[in-house]
Motif scaffolding. Sequence first.
Motif, short mmCIF file in Angstrom:
data_model
loop_
_atom_site.label_atom_id
_atom_site.label_comp_id
_atom_site.label_asym_id
_atom_site.label_seq_id
_atom_site.Cartn_x
_atom_site.Cartn_y
_atom_site.Cartn_z
N GLU A 1 0.81 -1.22 0.00
CA GLU A 1 0.00 0.00 0.00
C GLU A 1 0.85 1.27 0.00
N TYR A 2 2.12 1.17 0.40
CA TYR A 2 3.01 2.32 0.40
C TYR A 2 3.89 2.38 -0.85
N THR A 3 3.51 1.60 -1.87
CA THR A 3 4.33 1.52 -3.09
C THR A 3 4.59 2.90 -3.69
N TRP A 4 3.54 3.70 -3.83
CA TRP A 4 3.71 5.00 -4.47
C TRP A 4 4.57 5.94 -3.62
N ILE B 1 0.36 -16.17 6.45
CA ILE B 1 0.02 -15.11 5.50
C ILE B 1 -1.17 -15.60 4.68
N ARG B 2 -2.23 -14.82 4.67
CA ARG B 2 -3.42 -15.18 3.89
C ARG B 2 -3.44 -14.44 2.57
N ALA B 3 -3.80 -15.15 1.54
CA ALA B 3 -3.83 -14.55 0.20
C ALA B 3 -4.80 -13.37 0.15
N GLU B 4 -5.90 -13.43 0.91
CA GLU B 4 -6.91 -12.38 0.86
C GLU B 4 -6.34 -11.01 1.25
N VAL B 5 -5.38 -11.02 2.16
CA VAL B 5 -4.75 -9.77 2.59
C VAL B 5 -3.98 -9.13 1.43
N ILE B 6 -3.29 -9.96 0.67
CA ILE B 6 -2.53 -9.45 -0.47
C ILE B 6 -3.46 -8.96 -1.57
N TYR B 7 -4.54 -9.69 -1.82
CA TYR B 7 -5.49 -9.27 -2.84
C TYR B 7 -6.06 -7.88 -2.51
N ARG B 8 -6.45 -7.68 -1.25
CA ARG B 8 -7.03 -6.39 -0.87
C ARG B 8 -5.98 -5.28 -0.93
N ALA B 9 -4.75 -5.56 -0.53
CA ALA B 9 -3.69 -4.55 -0.58
C ALA B 9 -3.42 -4.13 -2.03
N VAL B 10 -3.44 -5.09 -2.94
CA VAL B 10 -3.24 -4.77 -4.36
C VAL B 10 -4.38 -3.90 -4.88
N CYS B 11 -5.59 -4.18 -4.43
CA CYS B 11 -6.73 -3.36 -4.85
C CYS B 11 -6.61 -1.93 -4.31
N ARG B 12 -6.12 -1.79 -3.09
CA ARG B 12 -5.91 -0.44 -2.55
C ARG B 12 -4.82 0.28 -3.33
N LEU B 13 -3.80 -0.45 -3.73
CA LEU B 13 -2.78 0.14 -4.59
C LEU B 13 -3.39 0.57 -5.92
N GLY B 14 -4.33 -0.23 -6.43
CA GLY B 14 -5.02 0.14 -7.67
C GLY B 14 -5.80 1.43 -7.53
N LEU B 15 -6.42 1.63 -6.37
CA LEU B 15 -7.15 2.88 -6.13
C LEU B 15 -6.20 4.07 -6.16
N LEU C 1 -5.29 4.83 -9.77
CA LEU C 1 -6.35 5.54 -10.50
C LEU C 1 -6.42 7.01 -10.10
N ILE C 2 -6.15 7.31 -8.83
CA ILE C 2 -6.17 8.71 -8.38
C ILE C 2 -5.01 9.50 -8.99
N LEU C 3 -3.84 8.87 -9.07
CA LEU C 3 -2.65 9.55 -9.58
C LEU C 3 -2.57 9.56 -11.09
N PHE C 4 -3.30 8.66 -11.74
CA PHE C 4 -3.16 8.51 -13.19
C PHE C 4 -3.39 9.80 -13.98
N PRO C 5 -4.39 10.63 -13.65
CA PRO C 5 -4.56 11.88 -14.42
C PRO C 5 -3.32 12.76 -14.42
N VAL C 6 -2.56 12.76 -13.34
CA VAL C 6 -1.33 13.56 -13.29
C VAL C 6 -0.32 13.03 -14.31
N PHE C 7 -0.15 11.71 -14.35
CA PHE C 7 0.78 11.10 -15.32
C PHE C 7 0.31 11.35 -16.75
N LEU C 8 -1.00 11.21 -16.97
CA LEU C 8 -1.54 11.36 -18.31
C LEU C 8 -1.37 12.78 -18.83
#
Length: 432
Positions: A21-24, A119-133, A136-143
Amino acid sequence: MAETADHPQTSAERLISTTIEYTWLLWLVGGLYIAGPALGWVLAGACWVSLYLGRVEAKAIPVVIWTWLAGMLALLVILWVGHANFELGTGKTIKSSVGWAKGWALIALFPLAGALLDIRAEVIYRAVCRLGLQTLILFPVFLAAPFVGLPEQLWVSPLKVLGGAGPEYFAVQLYTIEPGVGTPRWQFFAPWSPAAGMIGLICVLLAAQEKSIGWKTIGIAGGLVLALFSQSRLALVALVVIMPFVWWVSRLGKGYLWLLAAPAILALGIVGPTLLELIDTAVNEFSAARADSSRVRAALGRIAMLRWETEAYWFGHGVVENGPHLVEYMPIGSHHSWYGLLFVKGLLGAIALAIPLAASFLTLLVKAQSRKEAGVGLALTMALVLYSFGENLEILAYLYWPALVIIGIMLRRNERPENERAQGGIPGTQYA
């Protein structure tokens, strides 16, 4: 109040979820290249402590994980032999060994953590989805960046002095301009655009497993942004191929599929020549989409193969070398894990990767026949196989490590009952 299934509940889960979730933010300060290896070795340390204290037995480690550990350790020994053969000196040997610890080693350590720790896979799936959010928020700046006059590169983090790799791993890059075309291309938090395509593909595969429709949609959309706007040809092909392939091979035991396949195979025999022509045309158009890139990749491969066969057949050259002007001085064997392995670590190095990769694929293929969730591990393994022909897997392990953890989870011998998990069992990973 009871925690939801996707809420991190152990130390290992919290470390993994927070890092994803802190990737960016990590990208912004140039810390991604450091965070991935650091997390991998911390999780490996947790595995060692749990084994040492007897909380988990060594027999809990799947055979396939042992092949990964053996294969990646073999690459280190092969590296040392290659350095000795070419008398590269102690300094280069130490530097290359550190590079192994930040690359090849992670490809074994993260699956080990997934197989052994709580480690449960569900935790990773949700974290990846939060990263996706966030994406999407930052994408207009890049575009908008290339069209409003923002610079291509904002800065290169001073943390590069700790990494030992090139500045591209620590650069905050908004976009690049495609040579010879003049159009913008985006690499987001990856060091180059095709790598962003790979990460986008993995994000899509992981987000697709999320149970919440809302988060799943957001996660897949975020991954597609990475894959599509990186303009990676391989990412587009993989998005189309992997999911249908995994769906099919996961049902090899279903008799009705073979009945459905019979007329399809008959039709294939009739239209086969026409289909081959279409495939050949598609391959040519695929290469022509970026003719210069395809030319350089092909030349790098030819140089790597020639020098491997004639100069260092078994143990390789030990280090990466830059090619001639013909390939724009790019590293020999880059853009291809197998050419790179043959050149740097010889035939034995290529075998050390091929065996665990094939073992993982076959094991997950068998598991997928009876366990639906194993299909995601199979899909991620297939993604690694495909990208081994377009990228150097070891240099990007610091980015795609969530896929390695999931592969480890899917390779577990047996899922531990919920009541056992609630009792802890791994130091520092008990439920909060």
